[in-house]
Design a protein around this motif. Structure first.
Motif, PDB file in Angstrom:
ATOM      1  N   GLU B 162     -75.231  -7.837 -92.552  1.00  0.00           N
ATOM      2  CA  GLU B 162     -76.192  -8.399 -91.600  1.00  0.00           C
ATOM      3  C   GLU B 162     -77.158  -9.383 -92.258  1.00  0.00           C
ATOM      4  N   ASP B 183     -76.721 -13.719 -83.729  1.00  0.00           N
ATOM      5  CA  ASP B 183     -76.320 -12.446 -83.095  1.00  0.00           C
ATOM      6  C   ASP B 183     -76.016 -12.622 -81.607  1.00  0.00           C
ATOM      7  N   ASN B 184     -75.151 -13.544 -81.299  1.00  0.00           N
ATOM      8  CA  ASN B 184     -74.948 -13.950 -79.904  1.00  0.00           C
ATOM      9  C   ASN B 184     -73.572 -13.589 -79.351  1.00  0.00           C
ATOM     10  N   TYR B 185     -72.716 -12.932 -80.134  1.00  0.00           N
ATOM     11  CA  TYR B 185     -71.343 -12.645 -79.700  1.00  0.00           C
ATOM     12  C   TYR B 185     -71.054 -11.176 -79.999  1.00  0.00           C
ATOM     13  N   ALA B 186     -70.907 -10.378 -78.953  1.00  0.00           N
ATOM     14  CA  ALA B 186     -70.676  -8.938 -79.147  1.00  0.00           C
ATOM     15  C   ALA B 186     -69.290  -8.709 -79.743  1.00  0.00           C
ATOM     16  N   ASN B 188     -68.439  -5.712 -81.147  1.00  0.00           N
ATOM     17  CA  ASN B 188     -68.111  -4.282 -81.048  1.00  0.00           C
ATOM     18  C   ASN B 188     -67.778  -3.682 -82.420  1.00  0.00           C
ATOM     19  N   TYR B 190     -70.430  -2.457 -84.722  1.00  0.00           N
ATOM     20  CA  TYR B 190     -71.685  -1.957 -85.286  1.00  0.00           C
ATOM     21  C   TYR B 190     -71.394  -0.983 -86.426  1.00  0.00           C
ATOM     22  N   ASN B 204     -75.015  -5.224 -87.212  1.00  0.00           N
ATOM     23  CA  ASN B 204     -75.547  -4.896 -85.882  1.00  0.00           C
ATOM     24  C   ASN B 204     -74.519  -5.072 -84.754  1.00  0.00           C
ATOM     25  N   ASN B 206     -73.190  -7.787 -83.533  1.00  0.00           N
ATOM     26  CA  ASN B 206     -73.228  -9.078 -82.837  1.00  0.00           C
ATOM     27  C   ASN B 206     -73.057 -10.215 -83.837  1.00  0.00           C
ATOM     28  N   THR B 208     -72.996 -14.049 -85.309  1.00  0.00           N
ATOM     29  CA  THR B 208     -73.740 -15.300 -85.155  1.00  0.00           C
ATOM     30  C   THR B 208     -72.753 -16.412 -84.790  1.00  0.00           C
TER      31      THR B 208
END
Lengths: 328, 213
Positions: B162, B183-186, B188, B190, B204, B206, B208
């Protein structure tokens, strides 16, 4: 007189239909004449620079990208890319409304190198196209579909730009006026694959799965391979897997043969159909026999039979319930 | 011939003593991510084999619109210049799954008593190191992480994806006309802060996004 009027009306209707139907190609040329883009002279220690031109063009009020009617961009250009003391990387991009459609990558070798200047472009119409030239000046044609957000009703913007990375030099692009936006294009190939689960057979250690492959897209699907992806400890694909060419709307049936290495319980098989530019996957669960005797084949039949008759029974029951509803 | 083999083996042993590598790691979040007609796995792998116990780092970088592997490397080369060890990303560029291997780029050759940032990026090598969909244009996916004390100076450690992703975002903002969306694209993927040997997870989930003009 009446007959002539009817004929005129019919002709007009036909013309109108032919002009608006999906699949009728329409070309728009946003450039009135050839246009030149020149990267500025490198200054300071910059290692990246961009130059671009913009033109506007009009699309119909209901314009959108797909699913039936697709728009594409054809770029015809001449690039003058001189050699310098180091290898260079150049990108020529054609975009609409800021969304890249055609990306041409050019690798210019250093001065004195025996290697030619190479270029390549990739898109969903022609796949990978490439070329090479030992001259500093050469012509390139490349095309691709526009992005979904690269098409909007009314006024649109065409941008053609040149980017340089690493060693910079003054490159010139001459964009020919033949460059164009084309509407009414057939969409990309879309392959779909389905396993015919009712026809699966297991004899001894051989499992045969018939599959149906269909091209639901607007273009021919080339070099379609149908491959079972299996747990290698349980199943092993048998025999060579050839390739198919499927025209739009065409369907083909293939029989996938696998050898069972283990004979216990269920295993999952992903059946993948992949062409040059499209893919699809169907997932099936196979109940492998406990041994290669008749009883094991029977167990598979029982499972498959249950898979067919239970849903069929449910449908019948539902229909009967509907019929028994009192009328009011 | 035998002497040459012995010398090579000795060099390999010495190299292995000084250059630490990240332990193999396990995740519970490995999953193919769908992108229009395309797909890609949300982790890269130690070898060309899909397994949740064969993963290296979570996908946290997504370059799009007009991306291409060499263009990205050239754009970030002021800060990320040095090559790194190869790992494997898996993608489906609308015509079947394939692996792409990449050593990526690092901010230092090999860290001693310090750390460097290391990213790897993946796309379709058979089509000019790029993928294209009508939804996002030309795109490339990537992973990033920290290599700490890789060549000595303390206990070797790897990971912390991260903060490495955040720093790469800062570098990319300085490249002309690139736009960065943190951090704009999920994805999945984490990963809570934890260690598996010297493999330190921190992500996290998400990615970039980097929009190239």
């Amino acid at each position: 007189m009446r007959l002539a009027q009817r004929a005129t009306l019919a002709c007009a209707a036909l013309l109108l239909l032919s002009g608006t139907a999906a699949g009728a190609k329409r070309s728009i040329r946003p450039l009135k004449g050839d246009v030149r883009v020149t990267s500025s002279r490198p200054q300071g220690k910059k290692d990246h620079q961009v130059a671009q031109i913009e033109r506007t063009f009009q699309l119909p009020p209901d314009a959108k990208q797909g699913p039936e009617d697709w728009y594409s961009l054809d770029l015809d250009l001449e690039l003058l890319a001189p050699r310098t003391d180091r290898d260079r990387l150049i990108y020529v991009t054609g975009s609409t409304n800021g969304r890249a459609s055609v990306q041409i990558k050019v690798k210019v070798p250093q001065r004195g190198s025996a290697r030619p200047t190479e270029w390549s472009a990739f898109g969903l119409i022609d796949g990978l196209t490439r070329g090479a030239s030992s001259a500093n000046r050469f012509e390139i044609s490349a095309r691709n579909y526009l992005q979904f957000k690269g098409v909007r009703p009314g006024e649109n913007r065409l941008e053609i730009g040149i980017e340089q990375y690493g060693e910079l030099a003054q490159d010139r692009v001459r964009i020919f006026k033949s460059s164009r936006i084309t509407g009414g294009m057939p969409g990309p190939a879309r392959v779909s694959v389905r396993a015919n689960t009712l026809s699966i057979t297991i004899r001894d250690d051989r499992v045969t799965v018939p599959v149906t492959v269909t091209n639901r897209g607007g273009r021919a699907a080339q070099h379609v391979r149908v491959v079972p992806e299996v747990d290698p400890t349980v199943l092993e694909p048998v025999g060579p897997q050839g390739t198919l060419r499927l025209e739009p709307g065409e369907t083909a049936v293939r029989r996938l043969v696998m050898r069972a290495k283990r004979s216990d319980g269920k295993t999952v098989v992903h059946i993948r159909a992949a062409s040059d530019l499209a893919t699809d996957v169907d997932v099936i669960s196979l109940a492998l026999p406990a041994s290669s005797d008749e009883s094991s084949s029977l167990s598979l039949r029982v499972i498959l039979t249950a898979a067919v008759f239970i849903p069929a029974g449910l449908v019948l029951m539902r229909r009967r319930r509907v019929r028994r509803q009192p009328t009011r | 011939m035998r002497i040459r083999m012995i010398v090579l083996a000795a060099v390999a042993c010495i190299g292995a003593l000084f250059v630490a590598t990240a332990h193999a790691a396990t995740t519970y979040h490995l999953a193919a991510q769908r992108l229009n007609e395309d797909s890609f796995d949300n982790y890269d792998f130690n070898s060309a084999s899909v397994s949740s116990s064969n993963v290296d780092w979570p996908v946290g970088l997504f370059f799009y619109n007009n991306a291409e592997v060499e263009k990205i490397k050239a754009g970030l080369s002021q800060s990320y210049f040095y090559p790194g060890d190869t790992q494997n990303g898996r993608l489906d560029n609308s015509f079947g799954w394939f692996f792409d291997d990449d050593g990526g780029r690092k901010t230092r050759v090999c860290s001693v008593g310090n750390y460097d940032d290391h990213y790897r990026i993946y796309a379709d090598p058979d089509h000019g190191n790029r993928n294209w969909t009508a939804g996002v244009g030309f795109y490339v996916i990537g992973t990033t992480h920290v290599d700490g004390n890789e060549c000595g100076g303390g206990t070797a450690y790897f990971g912390f994806s991260e903060p490495a992703e955040d720093r790469l975002g800062s570098v990319a903002r300085s490249v002309t006309n690139w736009t960065v969306y943190d951090d704009n694209y999920a994805m999945n993927n984490y990963e809570a802060y934890r260690a598996e040997g010297n493999h330190w997870w921190l992500n996290n989930g998400n990615a970039t996004m980097f929009r190239l003009p």
